[in-house]
Design a protein around this motif. Sequence first.
Motif, PDB file in Angstrom:
ATOM      1  N   ALA A 181       0.822  -1.211   0.000  1.00 52.72           N
ATOM      2  CA  ALA A 181       0.000   0.000   0.000  1.00 52.72           C
ATOM      3  C   ALA A 181       0.855   1.259   0.000  1.00 52.72           C
ATOM      4  CB  ALA A 181      -0.933  -0.016   1.212  1.00 52.72           C
ATOM      5  N   VAL A 182       1.885   1.280   0.835  1.00 54.90           N
ATOM      6  CA  VAL A 182       2.688   2.504   0.927  1.00 54.90           C
ATOM      7  C   VAL A 182       3.552   2.687  -0.318  1.00 54.90           C
ATOM      8  CG1 VAL A 182       4.673   1.496   2.139  1.00 54.90           C
ATOM      9  CG2 VAL A 182       4.080   3.872   2.522  1.00 54.90           C
ATOM     10  N   PHE A 183       4.073   1.607  -0.896  1.00 57.15           N
ATOM     11  CA  PHE A 183       4.889   1.739  -2.106  1.00 57.15           C
ATOM     12  C   PHE A 183       4.031   2.202  -3.294  1.00 57.15           C
ATOM     13  CE2 PHE A 183       8.211  -0.818   0.005  1.00 57.15           C
ATOM     14  CZ  PHE A 183       9.325  -0.108  -0.391  1.00 57.15           C
ATOM     15  N   GLU A 184       2.829   1.656  -3.423  1.00 58.09           N
ATOM     16  CA  GLU A 184       1.951   2.080  -4.517  1.00 58.09           C
ATOM     17  C   GLU A 184       1.558   3.544  -4.364  1.00 58.09           C
ATOM     18  OE1 GLU A 184      -1.422  -0.359  -5.223  1.00 58.09           O
ATOM     19  OE2 GLU A 184      -0.251  -2.080  -5.944  1.00 58.09           O
ATOM     20  N   TYR A 185       1.309   3.968  -3.124  1.00 54.77           N
ATOM     21  CA  TYR A 185       0.966   5.372  -2.878  1.00 54.77           C
ATOM     22  C   TYR A 185       2.130   6.281  -3.250  1.00 54.77           C
ATOM     23  CZ  TYR A 185       0.117   9.662  -0.248  1.00 54.77           C
ATOM     24  OH  TYR A 185      -0.030  10.972   0.112  1.00 54.77           O
ATOM     25  N   HIS A 186       3.317   5.917  -2.821  1.00 53.93           N
ATOM     26  CA  HIS A 186       4.497   6.734  -3.144  1.00 53.93           C
ATOM     27  C   HIS A 186       4.740   6.804  -4.653  1.00 53.93           C
ATOM     28  CE1 HIS A 186       6.747   6.760   0.997  1.00 53.93           C
ATOM     29  NE2 HIS A 186       5.532   7.272   1.058  1.00 53.93           N
ATOM     30  N   LYS A 212       4.658  10.083  -7.004  1.00 51.49           N
ATOM     31  CA  LYS A 212       6.051  10.410  -7.339  1.00 51.49           C
ATOM     32  C   LYS A 212       6.847  10.812  -6.084  1.00 51.49           C
ATOM     33  CE  LYS A 212       5.491   9.829 -11.787  1.00 51.49           C
ATOM     34  NZ  LYS A 212       4.092   9.376 -11.771  1.00 51.49           N
ATOM     35  N   ILE A 213       6.578  10.132  -4.994  1.00 48.98           N
ATOM     36  CA  ILE A 213       7.300  10.364  -3.740  1.00 48.98           C
ATOM     37  C   ILE A 213       8.433   9.345  -3.645  1.00 48.98           C
ATOM     38  CG2 ILE A 213       7.118  10.372  -1.215  1.00 48.98           C
ATOM     39  CD1 ILE A 213       4.171  11.069  -1.526  1.00 48.98           C
ATOM     40  N   PRO A 214       9.640   9.768  -3.317  1.00 44.05           N
ATOM     41  CA  PRO A 214      10.754   8.805  -3.218  1.00 44.05           C
ATOM     42  C   PRO A 214      10.480   7.739  -2.157  1.00 44.05           C
ATOM     43  CG  PRO A 214      11.559  11.072  -3.222  1.00 44.05           C
ATOM     44  CD  PRO A 214      10.077  11.155  -3.073  1.00 44.05           C
ATOM     45  N   ASN A 215      10.965   6.547  -2.424  1.00 45.10           N
ATOM     46  CA  ASN A 215      10.822   5.443  -1.479  1.00 45.10           C
ATOM     47  C   ASN A 215      12.115   5.259  -0.680  1.00 45.10           C
ATOM     48  OD1 ASN A 215       8.132   4.443  -2.200  1.00 45.10           O
ATOM     49  ND2 ASN A 215       9.068   3.826  -4.134  1.00 45.10           N
ATOM     50  N   MET A 216      11.964   4.723   0.520  1.00 45.96           N
ATOM     51  CA  MET A 216      13.103   4.279   1.334  1.00 45.96           C
ATOM     52  C   MET A 216      14.114   5.393   1.592  1.00 45.96           C
ATOM     53  SD  MET A 216      12.131   1.260   1.942  1.00 45.96           S
ATOM     54  CE  MET A 216      13.565   0.852   2.895  1.00 45.96           C
ATOM     55  N   TYR A 217      13.673   6.541   1.995  1.00 48.88           N
ATOM     56  CA  TYR A 217      14.594   7.635   2.305  1.00 48.88           C
ATOM     57  C   TYR A 217      14.651   7.942   3.804  1.00 48.88           C
ATOM     58  CZ  TYR A 217      10.419  10.536   2.705  1.00 48.88           C
ATOM     59  OH  TYR A 217       9.212  11.042   3.083  1.00 48.88           O
ATOM     60  N   SER A 218      13.660   7.485   4.573  1.00 49.88           N
ATOM     61  CA  SER A 218      13.598   7.828   5.995  1.00 49.88           C
ATOM     62  C   SER A 218      14.071   6.657   6.859  1.00 49.88           C
ATOM     63  CB  SER A 218      12.165   8.207   6.394  1.00 49.88           C
ATOM     64  OG  SER A 218      11.308   7.074   6.277  1.00 49.88           O
ATOM     65  N   LEU A 219      14.445   6.990   8.092  1.00 45.94           N
ATOM     66  CA  LEU A 219      14.835   5.947   9.044  1.00 45.94           C
ATOM     67  C   LEU A 219      13.667   5.019   9.332  1.00 45.94           C
ATOM     68  CD1 LEU A 219      16.983   4.799  10.958  1.00 45.94           C
ATOM     69  CD2 LEU A 219      16.189   6.422  12.696  1.00 45.94           C
ATOM     70  N   HIS A 220      12.464   5.574   9.349  1.00 45.39           N
ATOM     71  CA  HIS A 220      11.263   4.757   9.539  1.00 45.39           C
ATOM     72  C   HIS A 220      11.175   3.660   8.487  1.00 45.39           C
ATOM     73  CE1 HIS A 220       7.090   3.503   9.499  1.00 45.39           C
ATOM     74  NE2 HIS A 220       6.898   4.088   8.324  1.00 45.39           N
ATOM     75  N   SER A 221      11.399   4.006   7.220  1.00 51.34           N
ATOM     76  CA  SER A 221      11.300   3.013   6.149  1.00 51.34           C
ATOM     77  C   SER A 221      12.450   2.010   6.218  1.00 51.34           C
ATOM     78  CB  SER A 221      11.285   3.707   4.788  1.00 51.34           C
ATOM     79  OG  SER A 221      12.477   4.464   4.589  1.00 51.34           O
ATOM     80  N   TRP A 222      13.623   2.451   6.609  1.00 48.39           N
ATOM     81  CA  TRP A 222      14.762   1.538   6.713  1.00 48.39           C
ATOM     82  C   TRP A 222      14.518   0.482   7.789  1.00 48.39           C
ATOM     83  CZ3 TRP A 222      20.084   4.519   6.358  1.00 48.39           C
ATOM     84  CH2 TRP A 222      20.133   5.180   5.121  1.00 48.39           C
ATOM     85  N   ILE A 223      14.126   0.949   8.965  1.00 52.27           N
ATOM     86  CA  ILE A 223      13.883   0.005  10.062  1.00 52.27           C
ATOM     87  C   ILE A 223      12.689  -0.886   9.751  1.00 52.27           C
ATOM     88  CG2 ILE A 223      13.215  -0.178  12.496  1.00 52.27           C
ATOM     89  CD1 ILE A 223      14.849   2.270  13.066  1.00 52.27           C
ATOM     90  N   GLY A 224      11.646  -0.303   9.160  1.00 53.13           N
ATOM     91  CA  GLY A 224      10.461  -1.096   8.850  1.00 53.13           C
ATOM     92  C   GLY A 224      10.732  -2.205   7.852  1.00 53.13           C
ATOM     93  N   LEU A 225      11.412  -1.883   6.757  1.00 54.77           N
ATOM     94  CA  LEU A 225      11.700  -2.900   5.748  1.00 54.77           C
ATOM     95  C   LEU A 225      12.665  -3.949   6.300  1.00 54.77           C
ATOM     96  CD1 LEU A 225      11.269  -3.875   2.871  1.00 54.77           C
ATOM     97  CD2 LEU A 225      13.202  -2.451   2.158  1.00 54.77           C
ATOM     98  N   THR A 226      13.648  -3.517   7.076  1.00 54.24           N
ATOM     99  CA  THR A 226      14.574  -4.475   7.684  1.00 54.24           C
ATOM    100  C   THR A 226      13.835  -5.444   8.601  1.00 54.24           C
ATOM    101  OG1 THR A 226      16.371  -2.852   7.616  1.00 54.24           O
ATOM    102  CG2 THR A 226      16.625  -4.713   9.123  1.00 54.24           C
ATOM    103  N   ALA A 227      12.885  -4.923   9.372  1.00 54.42           N
ATOM    104  CA  ALA A 227      12.102  -5.782  10.267  1.00 54.42           C
ATOM    105  C   ALA A 227      11.275  -6.787   9.474  1.00 54.42           C
ATOM    106  CB  ALA A 227      11.194  -4.925  11.149  1.00 54.42           C
TER     107      ALA A 227
END
Length: 278
Positions: A96-101, A105-120
């Motif tokens: 859902a979040v990747f399709e929204y981004h 046209k919002i960049p993906n995987m730029y925040s610490l939130h996204s890094w920790i979330g995807l790693t988890a």
Amino acid sequence: MASMEGYRRFLALLVSALLLGFVAVVCSIVWVLRYREGLGWDGGAAEFNWHPVLVVTAIIVYRLPWTWKCSKLLMKFIHAGLNTIAMILAIVSMVAVFEYHNARKIPNMYSLHSWIGLTAVIFYSLQLFLGFAVFLLPFAPVPLRAALMPIHVYSGLLIFVAVIASALMGITEKLLFSLQSPAYSESPPEAIFVNCLGLLIVTFGALILWMASRPHWKRPPEENAKVQRPNGGAPEGVEAESTMTDCSNADRSDAGFNSEAARKRNFKLDEAGQRSTM
């Protein structure tokens, strides 16, 4: 009497965690329906709103506490089933979040939130595969299960903490981006409501970690897991497993050996190995 009192405390915390988890899920739904754009699947903000709702639900389902008053095999299937559901929820929330981004046209995987979330999520998928392959299916040898169990338990709790941290960063990030007039710093009703949601998630996590760290709340030995001592002594239960840290624990009872017998067997193997090198 003391054991009964301890069990009552366990049940009180169990019910409290369940209620907190349920309220947290309801609050996440109320947040997106009342303060945001609702729920949908059209690439817009309504699709993004599935992300916080499903993540909060996955957190609750992933570490949903269960009492030990059922068979160990049933506990394994319950734990595996809940973790599978949580994994599906996490994957859908990521989609859902990747399709929204991508649609905005919002960049993906730029925040610490996204890094920790995807790693988890990545480590969670590995954890789930390990649990199925080693602890649920009956093919893994007992020494391998014993060696991997501490890693499995620790990584499960680590993933749980990481997802909670990512969720707290995510809802804060969402408020900072979305609240403009009035701003987040002015504490509008939505900000206060979502901050309370964050406190609910933290309190739920604290209760789960507390129950998981109590050694006297480990799963008691089952009758069919009791075996005779090698020297003909009285029956002894095998090593108890913790229902909070991981209900899929496969201890040495799976092979019908108690801890004392396993130590003696390992000592004999070590002694034999030493003789073979002389």
